[in-house]
Design an enzyme around this catalytic site. Structure first.
Site, short mmCIF file in Angstrom:
data_model
loop_
_atom_site.label_atom_id
_atom_site.label_comp_id
_atom_site.label_asym_id
_atom_site.label_seq_id
_atom_site.Cartn_x
_atom_site.Cartn_y
_atom_site.Cartn_z
N GLU A 93 -4.37 -9.25 3.36
CA GLU A 93 -5.18 -8.94 4.54
C GLU A 93 -6.36 -9.89 4.71
O GLU A 93 -6.75 -10.23 5.83
CB GLU A 93 -5.70 -7.50 4.46
CG GLU A 93 -4.64 -6.44 4.72
CD GLU A 93 -3.80 -6.10 3.50
OE1 GLU A 93 -3.90 -6.81 2.47
OE2 GLU A 93 -3.04 -5.12 3.57
N GLU B 233 0.84 -1.21 0.00
CA GLU B 233 0.00 0.00 0.00
C GLU B 233 0.87 1.25 0.00
O GLU B 233 0.58 2.23 -0.69
CB GLU B 233 -0.93 -0.02 1.21
CG GLU B 233 -1.98 -1.12 1.10
CD GLU B 233 -2.94 -1.13 2.27
OE1 GLU B 233 -2.48 -1.39 3.39
OE2 GLU B 233 -4.14 -0.86 2.06
#
Ligand code: NAI
Length: 695
Positions: free
Chosen positions: A98, A78
Site C-alpha cells: 500500500e 490482510e
C-alpha cells in the site's frame, strides 16, 4: 470440517475504494499489468466490506485456512491474516505494498502483521511495500506451510488435520506483539528518523510507522481506530492520488502509439536472442550488465585496449555484486568481448554507446549496416544527436531507433525509446519489449533535440542560472528544490555529474564562446538571454566534485560533502556588478515556479508537437529518470494539481518580467487547455486530439 479461503489468489472483494473503515487495498503485483484491482479506486463502493468480513472469518468457530496462490498483496494478504492458518504455494508472492500507492494496509494489516511476525520484520515489509516469496514468508512466520502441489487440496487436508483444535490461539488480533530486544520507544524513534530522511516528504511511510507503533503499544481495537484515522488522512492527501496516477501512467506508457498511427497492439516485436553493445564506457558497461541480467547473451565491442581490460573487470564485478544481492548465480557466461566490430555479425540487435560525436557514430552505423544481419535492429544510446541522421547511414533505416538509457544504466529504471519518421512500428515494438525485459519503464518518444527528458530539463537549468544572476545562491535554489522533494537540487547534481559535461555541449551548440565575458553580448546568445555562469566556472577549472569545487566547495578533488563556498558568493557579486545586475531577494516559491513551470511549459510544447503521446509519458520519464518525487506524480500531473490557470498566470507574469526568455512564454496548448476548461490530466490526450483536429 473447517472452511478455507481462496482458490487462485486470495484477494479482497473486487470493489476497493478508499473507504478505509471498511475496505483494504487489493492489489496484484505492482507495478505491472497483472490485473490489479486498484483500477477501481475512486469508484463507488459495492461488494462486501473487507474489515467486517475479516473479523467474521477470524471470529469463526471453524478453522479457516487461507490457500495462497499467485499474489496475495494488500487486501489479499490482510484477508489471509484474518484466517487461522495460511498455506502458500511455493511460487506465491506476499506483501503489503500500500505504501507504494501513498496508503497503508488499512484492513487490519498494520495491526495483525506486527502481532504475527514482530515489529521489526513487519516494519520492514509495511514501510517498503516489498513482496516476499513463499519461502521467506514461511521463514518470517507469515504462512504455516508451503506446498509445491495443489494449494487448495493441501489447505483442505491441513484443515482436516487441525479440525477440533481450539482456535483462540490462532486469532492474531488477540495477540500482543512479540517483545523487541531493547527499548521499544528508542526503536521507533530510530526507525522514524530513518524513514523521514529517506521519504523526502512522502507521508505514507511515516503513517505506516505510526500505525505499527499503534499495534505495538495499543490494544487491537484502539490500534484499528488509529489505523483508520491515519488512512483517512492519507486517502485525502494529494500524494495518494499522485502515486495511484503514477501506477496507471506506467501501464499507459506500455500501450504506446505514435502520431503516424502505429500502436503497441498492432505491432509484433521481432524475436531478440542475442544483443551487442558498442563502446564500453560509463553507459555501455551498465547496458551490457542490464542485458546479461535479463538473460541475453551480449557481445561487447570496445576498441581501446585499456578500456576493454578495465571494462571486463568492471562488468564482472557489477554482475557479481548484483547476483549476490539477488541471491542468484552471476550471469558471467552471457558476456563475450571483442575489439573487432565483426564480432556482432550474428546478433539480432545492437546498442551503440560510443562517444557523443556525430561523425564517429555515423561511421559506426555504416559499419554496423555492412556487418550485421540485414534484419538486425540498430539502436543508439545518444542523449542528444539526431537519430534520423544515423538511420540515413544504413541500408535499412526503418530498423534504426534510439534506446536512451540513463546512468547508471543497470540501475536507472527509465528508457526513452526514440523513433524517427522512418523507424518501423516493428522496430519500435522490439525496442520497447527489450526494455521491458530489462526491467525498464520504457517510454516511446519522437525524435527531437533532447528527446523529452533533456529537452524539458534545458528550460529548468536555464532558470536556475538566471536565478543566480538575479540574486539567488546555489544553496537557496537547491534547498527549494530539495524541499519540493528532489533528492538533490540542480547545482549539487551539476557538481556531481561534472560542469564540464554541459560546457562541452554548450560549446558544440555555439553557446559557450571564449572571450565574451563583458559587454551587452556576454549575456545574449542566438537572440535570447543566456547565462555564461557555468562556462565561467569551467574556465576556472571548477568542474564540481571531481576537481574539489564547482557551485560548492568539496575540500579536495573527489570530495562528496557540499559546503557553501564564500569564493563563489563573491564571484557572483562581482559578476552581477560587472553586468549591472541589481541583486534582489528571491524567495523559494519563485525558485520553484520559475524552474518547474518553465520545465512544464516545455512539456506542453512536447505534447503539442506530438513528441510524447500523453502527459503520462512525460510524467514517467521525470519520475523514473530525473528524480521527480514519485509522490508528486510527475510534472504534468503536478501542473494539473496546481491548476492550469494558475500555471498559465504565473508563466505570463514571469514572461512579462523576462521577455528575453522565450521558455517562459506560455505555450499555446496550455492556453487552449485552460480556455477549454482545464480538463483533468487523464483527459488531456483526448483534449489534445480534439484541439489538433480543430486546427
Ligand atoms: P564514455 O566516454 O564513457 O564511453 C565511450 C566509449 O566508447 C569509450 O570506452 C570509447 O573507447 C568507446 N569507443 C569509442 N569509439 C569506439 C569504436 N569505434 N568502437 C567501439 N568503442 C568505441 O561515454 P558514455 O558516457 O558511456 O556515453 C556513451 C553514449 O551514451 C554517448 O552517446 C552519450 O551521449 C550517451 N549517454 C551518456 C549518459 C551519461 O550519463 N554518461 C547518459 C545517457 C546517454
Amino acid at each position: 470440517m473447517g472452511g478455507f479461503c481462496g482458490n487462485k489468489n486470495i484477494l479482497a472483494p473486487k470493489k476497493c475504494s478508499g473507504e478505509a473503515r471498511h475496505r483494504g487495498l487489493t492489489q496484484n503485483s505492482a507495478p505491472g499489468p497483472k490485473g490489479a484491482d486498484i483500477k477501481e479506486f475512486g469508484d463507488s463502493e459495492s461488494g462486501p466490506p473487507l474489515i467486517p468480513m475479516i473479523h467474521a472469518i477470524e471470529a469463526g468457530n471453524k478453522p479457516m485456512v487461507a490457500a495462497i496462490e499467485g499474489f496475495a498483496l494488500g487486501g489479499g494478504l490482510e484477508l489471509a491474516l484474518g484466517c487461522h492458518y495460511r498455506i502458500a504455494h511455493s511460487k506465491a508472492r506476499l506483501g503489503l505494498p500500500e505504501v507504494t500507492l501513498g496508503l497503508l494496509p488499512a484492513a487490519g494489516g498494520s495491526q495483525r502483521l506486527p502481532r504475527l511476525i514482530g515489529v521489526p520484520a513487519a516494519l520492514d515489509l509495511i514501510i517498503t511495500g516489498r513482496h516476499v516469496t513463499a519461502a521467506e514468508a514461511l521463514q518470517l512466520g507469515i504462512v504455516d506451510q508451503v506446498t509445491d502441489h495443489h494449494t487448495v487440496d493441501a489447505a483442505v487436508k491441513f484443515a482436516l488435520s487441525v479440525a477440533g483444535r481450539p482456535l483462540d490461539a490462532r486469532r492474531i488480533s488477540s495477540y500482543s506483539c512479540p517483545p523487541v530486544s531493547g527499548d521499544l520507544d528508542a526503536l521507533f524513534e530510530e526507525v522514524m528518523r530513518k524513514v523521514r530522511r529517506g521519504a523526502r516528504g512522502a507521508i505514507a511511510p511515516v503513517a505506516c510507522v505510526q500505525a505499527v507503533r499503534a499495534a505495538a503499544t495499543l490494544p487491537y481495537a484502539r490500534g484499528m481506530e488509529r489505523e483508520r484515522e491515519l488512512m483517512a488522512t492519507l486517502f485525502t492527501s494529494g500524494q495518494a492520488r499522485a502515486l495511484q496516477y503514477s501506477f496507471f501512467a506506467q501501464r499507459a506508457v506500455s500501450r504506446w502509439s505514435t502520431p503516424s498511427g502505429a500502436r503497441w497492439d498492432a505491432s509484433a516485436p521481432k524475436p531478440v536472442r542475442k544483443v551487442a553493445v558498442i563502446g564500453l564506457g560509463t553507459m555501455g558497461r551498465g547496458i551490457a550488465v542490464a542485458l546479461a541480467q535479463a538473460g541475453f547473451p551480449v557481445v561487447s565491442v570496445e576498441t581501446q585496449e585499456k578500456q576493454l581490460t578495465e571494462a571486463k573487470r568492471a562488468v564482472s564485478q557489477m554482475l557479481e555484486r548484483g547476483a549476490k544481492r539477488r541471491g542468484v548465480a552471476a550471469p558471467l557466461d552471457k558476456m563475450s568481448y571483442s575489439s573487432n566490430i565483426q564480432a556482432v555479425a550474428d546478433v539480432d540487435l545492437v546498442i551503440e554507446a560510443v562517444f557523443e560525436d556525430m561523425g564517429l557514430k555515423k561511421k559506426i552505423f555504416q559499419q554496423l549496416s555492412a556487418v550485421c544481419k540485414p534484419d538486425a535492429l540498430l539502436c543508439t544510446n545518444t542523449s542528444s544527436l539526431d537519430v534520423d541522421q544515423l538511420a540515413s547511414q544504413t541500408r535499412n533505416p526503418e530498423l534504426v531507433v534510439g534506446m536512451h538509457f540513463f546512468a547508471p544504466a543497470h540501475v536507472m529504471k527509465l528508457l526513452e525509446v526514440v523513433y524517427g519518421p522512418r523507424s518501423s512500428p516493428q522496430a519500435l515494438a522490439t525496442a520497447m519489449q527489450l526494455g521491458k525485459k530489462m526491467g525498464k519503464v520504457s517510454v516511446a518518444v519522437g525524435n527531437c533535440p533532447g528527446f523529452v527528458g533533456n529537452r524539458m530539463l534545458k528550460a529548468y537549468v536555464e532558470q536556475a542560472f538566471f536565478l543566480l544572476e538575479e540574486g539567488a545562491t546555489p544553496e537557496l535554489v537547491d534547498s527549494a528544490l530539495e524541499e519540493f522533494g528532489f533528492s538533490m537540487g540542480f547545482f549539487k547534481v551539476s557538481d556531481l555529474s561534472g560542469l564540464d559535461v554541459g560546457w562541452k555541449v554548450r560549446k558544440e551548440d555555439g553557446l559557450a564562446l571564449p572571450g565574451v565575458s563583458t559587454g551587452p553580448s556576454a549575456r545574449i546568445r542566438q537572440g535570447r538571454r543566456y547565462s555564461p555562469l557555468g562556462d565561467l566556472l569551467c574556465q576556472r577549472g571548477r568542474f564540481g566534485q571531481k576537481t574539489g569545487s564547482g557551485w560548492y566547495q568539496y575540500g579536495k578533488p573527489g570530495g562528496r560533502v557540499a559546503t557553501p563556498d564564500p569564493w563563489l558568493h563573491s564571484f557572483l557579486e562581482e559578476y552581477r556588478a560587472q553586468h549591472g545586475l541589481v541583486p534582489r531577494r528571491i524567495d523559494p516559491q519563485e525558485v520553484l515556479e520559475r524552474c518547474l513551470y518553465a520545465l512544464i511549459n516545455e512539456g506542453f510544447r512536447i505534447l503539442e508537437d506530438g513528441i510524447a503521446a500523453g502527459p503520462e509519458d512525460i510524467d514517467c520519464i521525470y519520475v523514473f529518470g530525473y528524480g521527480w518525487p514519485h509522490y508528486r506524480g510527475g510534472p504534468m500531473f503536478y501542473a494539473a494539481m496546481v491548476g492550469l490557470p494558475k500555471v498559465l498566470e504565473r508563466l505570463e507574469h514571469y514572461y512579462r518580467a523576462h521577455p528575453d526568455v522565450p521558455d517562459l512564454q506560455p505555450c499555446s496548448l496550455l492556453r487552449r487547455l485552460v480556455a477549454s476548461g482545464s480538463p483533468p490530466v487523464q483527459k488531456w490526450k483526448e483534449a489534445i486530439k480534439k484541439l489538433h483536429s480543430q486546427l
